[in-house]
Design an enzyme around this catalytic site. Structure first.
Site, mmCIF file in Angstrom:
data_model
loop_
_atom_site.group_PDB
_atom_site.id
_atom_site.type_symbol
_atom_site.label_atom_id
_atom_site.label_comp_id
_atom_site.label_asym_id
_atom_site.label_seq_id
_atom_site.Cartn_x
_atom_site.Cartn_y
_atom_site.Cartn_z
ATOM 1 N N HIS A 569 9.832 80.360 88.231
ATOM 2 C CA HIS A 569 8.857 79.672 89.163
ATOM 3 C C HIS A 569 9.407 79.520 89.880
ATOM 4 C CE1 HIS A 569 8.083 76.599 84.729
ATOM 5 N NE2 HIS A 569 7.893 78.136 84.460
ATOM 6 N N HIS A 612 4.905 73.792 84.484
ATOM 7 C CA HIS A 612 4.642 75.327 84.034
ATOM 8 C C HIS A 612 3.722 75.173 85.419
ATOM 9 C CE1 HIS A 612 7.398 76.333 80.949
ATOM 10 N NE2 HIS A 612 7.507 75.275 80.569
#
Length: 632
Positions: A569, A612
């Protein structure tokens, strides 16, 4: 890191690359036919989008809704719609270190035993939406509100919520094999967007153990991981399609935003297999240069041929947090002295380019399961079981329809006892004088922690996902990951040379801030206690990693330095904010010092979000498209 689930027989059934590239409205183009490519590019476009990933294809699709626009998308990856590791949810991870993965590595990490950490990124039409683990969640309200507070005016939870909804098509849960009843709030979801969101029809027994066991640890059930609260454990939502040809298949930005419209939009051209090498500028006005087009070449063929395409309105960089700053620097936008040291003439002196890199560092506690447990390890090791599982998936059932079925988000007050929480706040406050992270960001992250934004995500992976390339043969595993959502370490990404095909230097500075290691150490202890709960321990044989020899806090910290990795990420390397505060783009996503060069991807995020980021990437793209239409 490679998944142990090879499924080599299945992958061998589909070619790993295409000799010819299928191009909307221009038939099939042989990648070696330079003359034909040149003829295609003689058209002048209003907008050129660099990068056909999550945000790039979303913004291109939305722009092409306007018939007066003509849009060209340049994507280095190929068009591979039938790759099993892309299409089948349960095969996520099998595409790591293949030809559709850029397979980046970080610089040696000073605070992580000098290791170089593997960073997969999608080199395919659809980008990392074709490689990721399909989780669909949104961050805490305070995460997005912090963007606005840091200078990204108009970017907050309330302004982004309509775009979150606009991107998604939510499917209410149907039956599953465990008779589990997912909790959700339909009011926070969109129902007519392109990205289909659903719950898995299959839940592994050990996932039920995780879900129930974490409640025994005092964690509540979340109302919905997309409602801006992000608290508790939930049966999670994923980008997996329902019904028709998409039934239980991965949804990517290609399948969501491009496939339904590419045969009917004559003003949209998607050109895969082409890697941008630099943005072209008119520098007549040196204080406000104008992007006039993009130079590019074949991504996967060694050739001296270089092409260019022109844009009359805007050039949009959607190459992601790694390659957007790389392309900016190759184009002469970045720290002037640094660029000159690489032999690049400065166009815009912008020192913030490539700085402010933030990630979610992760650790994985691996449990050996009892013999006979049904996992992806067992299926991957047995071609007969693999074939049967694939046949089940084709009917919309079975273990291959499943991804990250359950997630849990804990704030600092839930993860830590009162004494440790107070200790953590003290450690955070000490960072206000740190040169690694700006004081304003420290203050905002502390405010987020106090507001209840999660500090840690816990998830279960139904396969060996530990520190080694693979686990022991014929052993079923459950991997329990702890992913720090509020890292206080900041890194950078900069070009290594002026060669466009040379990988940039990636330095996330994992564990630079001691608070990151402290939270991960407490998270590892939490996972060990979780594994002892009756709900989960009934499936476990023994702990494989870190193993019984690792017990003390010092031993745990040493193990963390040896295994810390990415949750995939990375964000922030072209951050939204003031130019004098290392900002790269303004609140309209236009690069400072330019009149019409925008960045539309996760690199514009000023700070990370506790989630996320896939849904956030789509929301950024949706809002960006509206900004561009309003300007036009």
């Amino acid at each position: 890191m490679k998944s142990a689930v090879a499924f080599s027989l299945l992958l061998a059934l589909v070619p790993s690359s295409t000799e010819a590239i299928k191009l909307p409205h221009f038939g099939r183009i042989d990648a070696n036919d330079n003359d034909l490519v040149q003829r295609v590019l003689k058209q002048e476009y209003t907008h050129i989008v660099v990068g056909g990933g999550n945000a790039g294809l979303a913004v291109a699709s939305r722009l092409s809704e306007e018939p007066t626009f003509s849009v060209l998308v340049l994507e280095a990856g190929t068009w591979q719609p039938l790759t099993p590791g892309v299409v089948v949810p349960g095969l996520a991870g099998t595409t790591f270190n293949t030809d559709i993965d850029w397979a980046f590595y970080t610089q040696p990490q000073e605070h992580a035993k000098g290791r170089r950490v593997y960073w997969p990124r999608g080199k395919i039409l659809g980008g990392s939406s074709a490689l990721n683990f399909m989780a669909w969640t949104r961050g805490h309200k305070s995460d997005y509100d912090s963007w606005d507070a840091l200078g990204a005016k108009g970017w907050n939870w309330n302004s982004l919520l309509p775009y979150f909804k606009k991107s998604e098509k939510f499917s209410t849960p149907s039956s599953n094999n465990q008779n589990a009843q997912p909790v959700y709030d339909a009011s926070v979801h969109g129902t007519s967007g392109p990205v289909q969101i659903s719950f898995s029809p299959y839940i592994s027994d050990q996932f039920t153990g995780f879900y129930e066991g974490i409640q025994k640890m005092g964690v509540s059930v979340a109302n919905d991981l997309n409602d801006g609260k992000m608290d508790g454990v939930a049966w999670s939502q994923s980008t997996i399609g329902k019904g028709g040809l998409l039934n239980e298949r991965r949804v990517t930005s290609q399948t969501a935003y491009i496939d339904p419209i590419w045969l009917t939009r004559s003003n949209l051209c998607v050109l895969p297999g082409m890697q941008a090498t630099r943005v072209l500028f008119d520098t007549t006005n040196k204080d406000n240069v104008k992007a006039t087009g993009v130079e590019f070449t074949f991504a996967n063929i060694t050739t001296g041929h270089t092409f260019s395409a022109s844009a009359t309105r805007e050039v949009i960089l959607s190459a992601g947090s790694i390659q957007t700053p790389q392309l900016l620097e190759l184009s002469g936008i970045g720290d002037a002295s640094f660029l000159e040291s690489k032999g690049i003439n400065s166009v815009v002196d912008l020192p913030g380019v490539g700085e402010n890199l933030a990630d979610h560092p992760a650790i994985v506690v691996v449990e050996k399961l009892k013999e006979g447990s049904k996992t992806l390890d067992a299926i991957g090791a047995n071609p007969i079981l693999a074939g049967a599982a694939l046949a089940e998936w084709a009917l919309g059932k079975g273990i291959l329809t499943q991804e990250l079925s359950t997630l849990a988000y804990l704030d600092s007050q839930t993860l830590l006892n009162a004494s440790d929480h107070s200790r953590a706040l003290t450690m955070m406050n000490r960072l206000k004088s740190s040169s690694n992270i700006p004081t304003a960001q420290v203050e905002q992250q502390i405010a987020q922690v106090k507001a209840g934004s999660p500090i840690m995500e816990f998830l279960a992976i139904n396969v060996y996902f530990g520190a080694n390339a693979a686990g022991e043969p014929n052993v079923p595993y459950l991997s329990l990951a702890a992913c720090a959502q509020k890292s206080f370490s900041r890194g950078s990404i900069h070009i290594a040379s002026n060669d466009p095909k040379a990988y940039p230097n990636i330095d996330p500075q994992y564990l630079q801030a001691d608070i990151d290691k402290f939270y991960l150490m407490r998270a590892a202890q939490f996972l060990r206690e979780l594994a002892k709960t009756d709900a989960l321990s009934q499936y476990i044989d023994s702990e494989a990693e870190p193993g019984p020899e690792v017990q003390s806090e010092q031993q745990l910290e040493d193990w963390i330095e040896n295994v810390v990795r990415t949750e995939y990420h990375p964000i922030g390397t072209a951050k939204m904010g003031a130019r004098n505060d290392q900002g790269v783009v303004d609140e309209n996503l236009i690069v400072h010092g330019t009149s019409n060069l925008r960045v539309v991807d996760l690199s514009v995020m000023p700070m990370h979000v506790s989630t996320h980021p896939q849904s956030t990437a789509y929301a950024i793209a949706e809002k960006a498209a509206d900004l561009m239409r309003q300007k036009a």
